[in-house]
Design an enzyme around this catalytic site. Sequence first.
Site, PDB file in Angstrom:
ATOM      1  N   LYS A 143       2.488  -3.269   5.804  1.00 14.36           N
ATOM      2  CA  LYS A 143       2.596  -3.171   4.345  1.00 14.36           C
ATOM      3  C   LYS A 143       4.039  -2.879   3.908  1.00 14.36           C
ATOM      4  CE  LYS A 143      -1.637  -4.112   3.048  1.00 14.36           C
ATOM      5  NZ  LYS A 143      -1.926  -5.377   2.362  1.00 14.36           N
ATOM      6  N   SER A 150       0.852  -1.199   0.000  1.00 12.33           N
ATOM      7  CA  SER A 150       0.000   0.000   0.000  1.00 12.33           C
ATOM      8  C   SER A 150       0.880   1.238   0.000  1.00 12.33           C
ATOM      9  CB  SER A 150      -0.867   0.012   1.256  1.00 12.33           C
ATOM     10  OG  SER A 150      -1.460   1.284   1.426  1.00 12.33           O
ATOM     11  N   TYR A 152      -0.765  -0.769  10.200  1.00 14.77           N
ATOM     12  CA  TYR A 152      -1.026  -1.103   8.794  1.00 14.77           C
ATOM     13  C   TYR A 152       0.164  -0.664   7.925  1.00 14.77           C
ATOM     14  CZ  TYR A 152      -3.558  -1.203   4.283  1.00 14.77           C
ATOM     15  OH  TYR A 152      -3.945  -1.446   2.983  1.00 14.77           O
TER      16      TYR A 152
HETATM   17  N1  LIG Z   1      -8.844  -0.412  -0.922  1.00 16.26           N
HETATM   18  C1  LIG Z   1      -7.763   0.324  -0.799  1.00 16.26           C
HETATM   19  O1  LIG Z   1      -7.830   1.560  -0.759  1.00 16.26           O
HETATM   20  C2  LIG Z   1      -6.409  -0.333  -0.721  1.00 16.26           C
HETATM   21  C3  LIG Z   1      -5.273   0.481  -0.836  1.00 16.26           C
HETATM   22  C4  LIG Z   1      -4.011  -0.109  -0.733  1.00 16.26           C
HETATM   23  C5  LIG Z   1      -3.898  -1.475  -0.541  1.00 16.26           C
HETATM   24  N2  LIG Z   1      -5.023  -2.236  -0.431  1.00 16.26           N
HETATM   25  C6  LIG Z   1      -4.846  -3.674  -0.184  1.00 16.26           C
HETATM   26  O2  LIG Z   1      -5.542  -4.400  -1.168  1.00 16.26           O
HETATM   27  C7  LIG Z   1      -5.965  -5.655  -0.636  1.00 16.26           C
HETATM   28  C8  LIG Z   1      -7.438  -5.867  -0.960  1.00 16.26           C
HETATM   29  O3  LIG Z   1      -8.185  -4.854  -0.347  1.00 16.26           O
HETATM   30  P1  LIG Z   1      -9.683  -4.455  -0.742  1.00 16.26           P
HETATM   31  O4  LIG Z   1      -9.739  -2.984  -0.679  1.00 16.26           O
HETATM   32  O5  LIG Z   1     -10.137  -5.175  -1.942  1.00 16.26           O
HETATM   33  O6  LIG Z   1     -10.432  -4.962   0.577  1.00 16.26           O
HETATM   34  P2  LIG Z   1     -11.699  -5.896   0.841  1.00 16.26           P
HETATM   35  O7  LIG Z   1     -12.011  -5.733   2.298  1.00 16.26           O
HETATM   36  O8  LIG Z   1     -12.786  -5.600  -0.135  1.00 16.26           O
HETATM   37  O9  LIG Z   1     -11.118  -7.352   0.560  1.00 16.26           O
HETATM   38  C9  LIG Z   1     -10.230  -7.979   1.453  1.00 16.26           C
HETATM   39  C10 LIG Z   1     -10.622  -9.435   1.590  1.00 16.26           C
HETATM   40  O10 LIG Z   1      -9.682 -10.073   2.473  1.00 16.26           O
HETATM   41  C11 LIG Z   1     -10.409 -11.055   3.200  1.00 16.26           C
HETATM   42  N3  LIG Z   1      -9.719 -11.466   4.417  1.00 16.26           N
HETATM   43  C12 LIG Z   1      -9.590 -10.768   5.579  1.00 16.26           C
HETATM   44  N4  LIG Z   1      -8.967 -11.525   6.502  1.00 16.26           N
HETATM   45  C13 LIG Z   1      -8.686 -12.716   5.909  1.00 16.26           C
HETATM   46  C14 LIG Z   1      -8.069 -13.916   6.364  1.00 16.26           C
HETATM   47  N5  LIG Z   1      -7.622 -14.045   7.622  1.00 16.26           N
HETATM   48  N6  LIG Z   1      -7.943 -14.940   5.490  1.00 16.26           N
HETATM   49  C15 LIG Z   1      -8.415 -14.832   4.215  1.00 16.26           C
HETATM   50  N7  LIG Z   1      -9.034 -13.730   3.747  1.00 16.26           N
HETATM   51  C16 LIG Z   1      -9.168 -12.691   4.583  1.00 16.26           C
HETATM   52  C17 LIG Z   1     -11.746 -10.372   3.491  1.00 16.26           C
HETATM   53  O11 LIG Z   1     -12.759 -11.309   3.859  1.00 16.26           O
HETATM   54  C18 LIG Z   1     -12.021  -9.642   2.185  1.00 16.26           C
HETATM   55  O12 LIG Z   1     -12.817 -10.430   1.318  1.00 16.26           O
HETATM   56  C19 LIG Z   1      -5.632  -5.608   0.857  1.00 16.26           C
HETATM   57  O13 LIG Z   1      -4.423  -6.304   1.095  1.00 16.26           O
HETATM   58  C20 LIG Z   1      -5.445  -4.128   1.125  1.00 16.26           C
HETATM   59  O14 LIG Z   1      -4.599  -3.877   2.224  1.00 16.26           O
HETATM   60  C21 LIG Z   1      -6.274  -1.698  -0.526  1.00 16.26           C
END
Ligand SMILES: NC(=O)c1ccc[n+]([C@@H]2O[C@H](COP(=O)([O-])OP(=O)(O)OC[C@H]3O[C@@H](n4cnc5c(N)ncnc54)[C@H](O)[C@@H]3O)[C@@H](O)[C@H]2O)c1
Length: 253
Positions: A162, A143, A158
């Site tokens: 990351k 991230s 976080y």
């Molecule tokens: N959305 C953003 O702004 C953003 C920005 C930077 C990085 N990210 C990263 O992108 C990735 C996806 O994020 P997103 O925004 O699609 O979020 P999201 O919450 O829509 O999806 C994350 C998924 O991870 C699953 N999860 C959580 N704990 C788990 C576990 N113990 N085992 C298996 N699955 C598990 C959740 O059930 C969920 O379906 C994450 O790693 C997040 O840190 C997101």
Amino acid sequence: MDFEGKVALITGGGSEKGIGRATALKLSERGATVILADVNGEGAKKVAEGIKKDGGNAIGITIDVTDYKQVNETVKQLKDEHGKIDILVNNAGISRPTRVLDITEDEWDLVFDINMKGLFFVTQAVLKSMKEEKYGRVINLSSVSGKRGGGIFGGSHYSAAKAGVTGFTKAIAREMAEFNITCNTVAPGLVGGTNITGGLLTEEAEKEIIKSIPLKRVGSVDDIAYSIAFLASEEAGYITGEELDINGGSHID
Ligand SMILES: NC(=O)c1ccc[n+]([C@@H]2O[C@H](COP(=O)([O-])OP(=O)(O)OC[C@H]3O[C@@H](n4cnc5c(N)ncnc54)[C@H](O)[C@@H]3O)[C@@H](O)[C@H]2O)c1
């Protein structure tokens, strides 16, 4: 990009609006069999059903990435069923907006267990199989928060987790290169509409963030999924240990 005959495992793929689902769509549209693995197994199955309805090859399974035994048993089973895993997208993750003075030991552990330790468990299990096949593409979700020290939504735990993902990925990229396995991270800025903020990011806060983004919008899940698909492709075979920023210019270094 052609993923015909490739098998891809995407953790955290059970979120209807998430980056995992968008990535699965990009890979399956181009021929991959996608395995969506999520602690929310029902969600993963639903996402897989949707992809299958559109003619893709998808399977939804339950996995808790923090459970070492379950991760190893599941990966072994997948390898037995599909013969190989070519692509791993470590996408499962959580975030919490807690300020440093208020983070409890339990919350610190939760954020690290899912974002970092769980990512290690899945990666280690899958790398054993990729090493045998002498082929692999690992893409880990970092991230912008890990690079610039938060300031978007997540707290310092976080950001630290990351940043850890990036360091870990660079190190395994060195170790695994001799087996024709590439390992890279993508580092998204704020992506709109996913569930990771749990509804805690207010419209006002989002507007303020957008003001600071040169491209004047938040990212979409497709913005991230296209980059992941590229790093997962044959064409990206000479890129390893790299971190790809996808943030509309909000962090230029
Ligand atoms: N959305 C953003 O702004 C953003 C920005 C930077 C990085 N990210 C990263 O992108 C990735 C996806 O994020 P997103 O925004 O699609 O979020 P999201 O919450 O829509 O999806 C994350 C998924 O991870 C699953 N999860 C959580 N704990 C788990 C576990 N113990 N085992 C298996 N699955 C598990 C959740 O059930 C969920 O379906 C994450 O790693 C997040 O840190 C997101």
